[in-house]
Scaffold this motif. Structure first.
Motif, mmCIF file in Angstrom:
data_model
loop_
_atom_site.group_PDB
_atom_site.id
_atom_site.type_symbol
_atom_site.label_atom_id
_atom_site.label_comp_id
_atom_site.label_asym_id
_atom_site.label_seq_id
_atom_site.Cartn_x
_atom_site.Cartn_y
_atom_site.Cartn_z
ATOM 1 N N LYS A 95 0.830 -1.205 0.000
ATOM 2 C CA LYS A 95 0.000 0.000 0.000
ATOM 3 C C LYS A 95 0.865 1.256 0.000
ATOM 4 N N THR A 96 1.854 1.292 0.872
ATOM 5 C CA THR A 96 2.806 2.401 0.902
ATOM 6 C C THR A 96 4.049 2.002 0.128
ATOM 7 N N GLN A 98 -1.695 -8.521 -0.951
ATOM 8 C CA GLN A 98 -2.341 -8.768 0.341
ATOM 9 C C GLN A 98 -2.431 -7.486 1.155
ATOM 10 N N ASP A 99 -1.353 -6.715 1.184
ATOM 11 C CA ASP A 99 -1.323 -5.492 1.973
ATOM 12 C C ASP A 99 -2.278 -4.442 1.410
ATOM 13 N N VAL A 100 -2.303 -4.298 0.090
ATOM 14 C CA VAL A 100 -3.187 -3.304 -0.531
ATOM 15 C C VAL A 100 -4.648 -3.583 -0.177
ATOM 16 N N TYR A 101 -5.032 -4.859 -0.147
ATOM 17 C CA TYR A 101 -6.446 -5.217 0.044
ATOM 18 C C TYR A 101 -6.749 -5.808 1.420
ATOM 19 N N TRP A 102 -5.870 -5.587 2.372
ATOM 20 C CA TRP A 102 -6.013 -6.146 3.718
ATOM 21 C C TRP A 102 -7.318 -5.715 4.389
ATOM 22 N N HIS A 103 -7.769 -4.517 4.084
ATOM 23 C CA HIS A 103 -8.967 -3.969 4.736
ATOM 24 C C HIS A 103 -10.169 -3.876 3.795
ATOM 25 N N ASP A 104 -10.135 -4.551 2.660
ATOM 26 C CA ASP A 104 -11.186 -4.399 1.648
ATOM 27 C C ASP A 104 -12.080 -5.644 1.599
ATOM 28 N N HIS A 126 1.853 -1.768 13.975
ATOM 29 C CA HIS A 126 3.172 -1.189 13.720
ATOM 30 C C HIS A 126 4.008 -2.212 12.955
ATOM 31 N N ARG A 127 4.691 -1.753 11.915
ATOM 32 C CA ARG A 127 5.450 -2.675 11.078
ATOM 33 C C ARG A 127 6.769 -2.056 10.631
ATOM 34 N N THR A 171 3.262 2.980 10.889
ATOM 35 C CA THR A 171 2.110 2.765 11.761
ATOM 36 C C THR A 171 0.853 2.926 10.918
ATOM 37 N N GLU A 172 0.073 1.861 10.835
ATOM 38 C CA GLU A 172 -1.161 1.858 10.054
ATOM 39 C C GLU A 172 -2.346 1.795 11.013
ATOM 40 N N SER A 173 -3.329 2.682 10.802
ATOM 41 C CA SER A 173 -4.495 2.746 11.687
ATOM 42 C C SER A 173 -5.769 2.723 10.864
ATOM 43 N N LEU A 174 -6.715 1.871 11.265
ATOM 44 C CA LEU A 174 -8.018 1.785 10.609
ATOM 45 C C LEU A 174 -9.086 2.212 11.602
ATOM 46 N N LEU A 175 -9.899 3.216 11.236
ATOM 47 C CA LEU A 175 -11.004 3.650 12.084
ATOM 48 C C LEU A 175 -12.109 2.601 12.038
ATOM 49 N N LEU A 176 -12.497 2.108 13.193
ATOM 50 C CA LEU A 176 -13.506 1.044 13.263
ATOM 51 C C LEU A 176 -14.896 1.658 13.278
ATOM 52 N N CYS A 177 -15.440 1.864 12.086
ATOM 53 C CA CYS A 177 -16.746 2.498 11.919
ATOM 54 C C CYS A 177 -17.828 1.429 11.803
ATOM 55 N N ASP A 178 -18.999 1.701 12.371
ATOM 56 C CA ASP A 178 -20.117 0.764 12.298
ATOM 57 C C ASP A 178 -20.883 0.870 10.978
ATOM 58 N N ASN A 179 -20.637 1.939 10.223
ATOM 59 C CA ASN A 179 -21.444 2.212 9.032
ATOM 60 C C ASN A 179 -20.712 1.996 7.704
ATOM 61 N N CYS A 180 -19.378 1.850 7.744
ATOM 62 C CA CYS A 180 -18.606 1.627 6.517
ATOM 63 C C CYS A 180 -17.308 0.936 6.900
ATOM 64 N N ARG A 181 -16.444 0.702 5.930
ATOM 65 C CA ARG A 181 -15.201 -0.021 6.223
ATOM 66 C C ARG A 181 -14.168 0.837 6.939
ATOM 67 N N GLY A 182 -14.407 2.152 7.057
ATOM 68 C CA GLY A 182 -13.571 3.007 7.888
ATOM 69 C C GLY A 182 -12.419 3.674 7.164
ATOM 70 N N LEU A 183 -11.915 4.745 7.792
ATOM 71 C CA LEU A 183 -10.759 5.473 7.274
ATOM 72 C C LEU A 183 -9.490 4.669 7.487
ATOM 73 N N LEU A 184 -8.549 4.809 6.562
ATOM 74 C CA LEU A 184 -7.223 4.215 6.713
ATOM 75 C C LEU A 184 -6.203 5.337 6.808
ATOM 76 N N LYS A 185 -5.382 5.273 7.848
ATOM 77 C CA LYS A 185 -4.365 6.304 8.083
ATOM 78 C C LYS A 185 -3.005 5.633 8.210
ATOM 79 N N VAL A 186 -2.003 6.179 7.541
ATOM 80 C CA VAL A 186 -0.660 5.614 7.579
ATOM 81 C C VAL A 186 0.339 6.718 7.909
ATOM 82 N N GLU A 187 1.196 6.450 8.884
ATOM 83 C CA GLU A 187 2.343 7.307 9.186
ATOM 84 C C GLU A 187 3.593 6.484 8.913
ATOM 85 N N THR A 188 4.500 7.024 8.123
ATOM 86 C CA THR A 188 5.609 6.212 7.636
ATOM 87 C C THR A 188 6.896 7.015 7.559
#
Length: 439
Positions: free
Chosen positions: A115-116, A159-165, A351-352, A366-383
């Protein structure tokens, strides 16, 4: 005159001006022998099979998928863009109905690009299949897509690109990561918290031959695909499982690859690895092409092929049968405890440290996924590349709820005022808004 049961488009791009080194396995000869073989065998004399030229992927095509630091132009050469453009051309042919199926015979490959992206990993800089898939979704609407990766090396980048899809099923058949680069791809790696079970890893023992691969197809891959019901099936068609490949340890054949594709019936195939340039690739690519077109491939034989000497033992077949049952269970009943990372403040965080073997540096992420009840959530990466500046990436998915979309732009504004980030990138698939900031 032979006629193809399924019309097939072949896209060639040997990348004459790109090679890691003149003697490296990933060099232009990989496709030159194939190009000659297909013409000598009269593939393009078969009614319904036609050759096409690639498109050129743009920076937006790349940055629709990847967080590229410092930018797409810094990590992808012109050849990389044309290779990805070859996959895009394959998608256009199928999605617009010009061809039933398409095979992008292109290089450089891409399935180790995550992904990054800050450089090259495993001969890969950008993920050409992922770029193609997101081009399809951007231009032809939302699709459920299955990517079946038959490269000998685990497709850790895809795998990494689609880990959250949850709308992308990624299945990887590969040599066991305990014996081969990149050392990943175990069944417990089954997807992020919003896409658990959508990653299916099938690590196979060294020496697996046609019989073992076809057992996996019949007993694991096809039942999982039947349940997922994809709109499109993509074969990430790495060919280094071949018994003559110089950098792997498997016993697959050209006949086996053709039979696999005949069973899989992919809409699109995209070449990945495969480094037996003369003894394997011309025959494997011919077999795959004929199978995709629905033309008899029984005459395809590479030098040295003897199925009896290549066949695995009964013990290995029993082991493979056990793997098939295990991965099916993980897909249909994914264990929650297999989710990587920790939950913190409503975010799933992992963290990876990612090693870029081609260039010899490590990225801390550091990869963070917002755990939303209504959609798959925001993905945030700090690298941060070792010794380099910090980068920040934010992805708003196509089906994001309004709350996540708004929070995404708030986080983007916060990142812009923080002096710690040199590079900032937004991937907003909901509004087709792709932004980059450098400071």
């Amino acid at each position: 005159m032979l006629k193809a049961e399924n019309s097939l488009g072949i896209i060639f791009f040997p990348a004459f001006d790109w090679a890691i080194s003149p003697t490296h396995p990933e060099r232009e000869e990989r496709l030159l022998y194939t190009q000659d073989q297909l013409r000598e065998e009269g593939l393009f004399d078969i009614e319904g099979i036609r050759e096409y030229k690639p498109e050129v992927a743009s920076s937006v095509d790349i940055e629709r998928v990847h967080f590229c630091f410092p930018e797409a132009e810094a990590v992808a050469t012109r050849s990389h863009c044309i290779s990805a453009g070859g996959a895009i051309k394959a998608a256009q042919l199928v999605m617009e109905g010009e061809r039933d199926r398409a095979f992008a015979l292109v290089r450089p490959p891409g399935h180790h690009a995550m992904k990054t992206v800050q450089g090259s990993r495993g001969f890969c800089a950008i993920n050409i299949e992922a770029i193609m898939c997101e081009y399809i979704r951007e231009n032809y609407g939302p699709k459920r897509i299955a990517i079946v990766d038959t490269d000998c090396h685990h497709g850790d980048g895809t795998q990494d690109v689609y880990w959250h899809d949850p709308d992308t099923l990624f299945i990887s058949l590969h040599q066991d990561g305990r014996t081969l680069y990149p050392g990943t791809g175990f069944p417990k790696e089954s997807g992020g918290p919003k896409a658990l079970g959508r990653t299916v890893n099938i690590p196979l023992p060294p020496g697996t031959s046609d019989a073992g691969f076809m057992m996996v197809m019949e007993n694991a891959v096809m039942p999982i695909l039947d349940d997922f019901k994809p709109d499109l099936i993509i074969n990430s068609a790495g060919q280094d499982n071949h018994f003559t490949d110089p950098i792997t340890n498997m016993n697959f054949s050209a006949q086996g690859y053709a039979a696999l594709n005949s069973m899989l019936k992919p809409d699109i195939a995209v070449l990945e690895g495969g480094y037996a340039i003369q003894g394997a690739l011309p025959y494997v690519n011919l077999g795959i092409s004929l199978a995709m077109a629905g033309v008899d491939y029984s005459h395809v034989r590479e030098p040295g092929f003897n199925p009896e000497t290549l066949r695995e033992s009964d013990e290995i077949m029993d082991y493979i049968a056990t793997i098939c049952e295990g991965v099916k269970d993980i897909y249909f009943n994914p264990p929650a405890e297999s989710v990587e990372g920790v939950i913190s403040g409503g975010w799933s965080v992992r963290h990876r440290n990612i090693f870029y073997d081609t260039e010899g540096f490590t990225e801390s992420q550091t990869e963070s996924l917002l755990l939303c009840d209504n959609c798959r959530g925001l993905l945030k990466v700090e690298t941060q590349r070792e010794g380099g500046p910090m980068g920040f990436g934010l992805e708003i998915p196509a089906a994001a709820c309004d709350k996540c979309r708004n929070q995404g732009y708030s986080l983007l504004e916060e990142a812009q005022v923080k002096s710690r980030y040199r590079y900032i990138q937004l991937i907003n698939r909901k509004d087709k808004d792709y932004l980059r900031y450098g400071f």
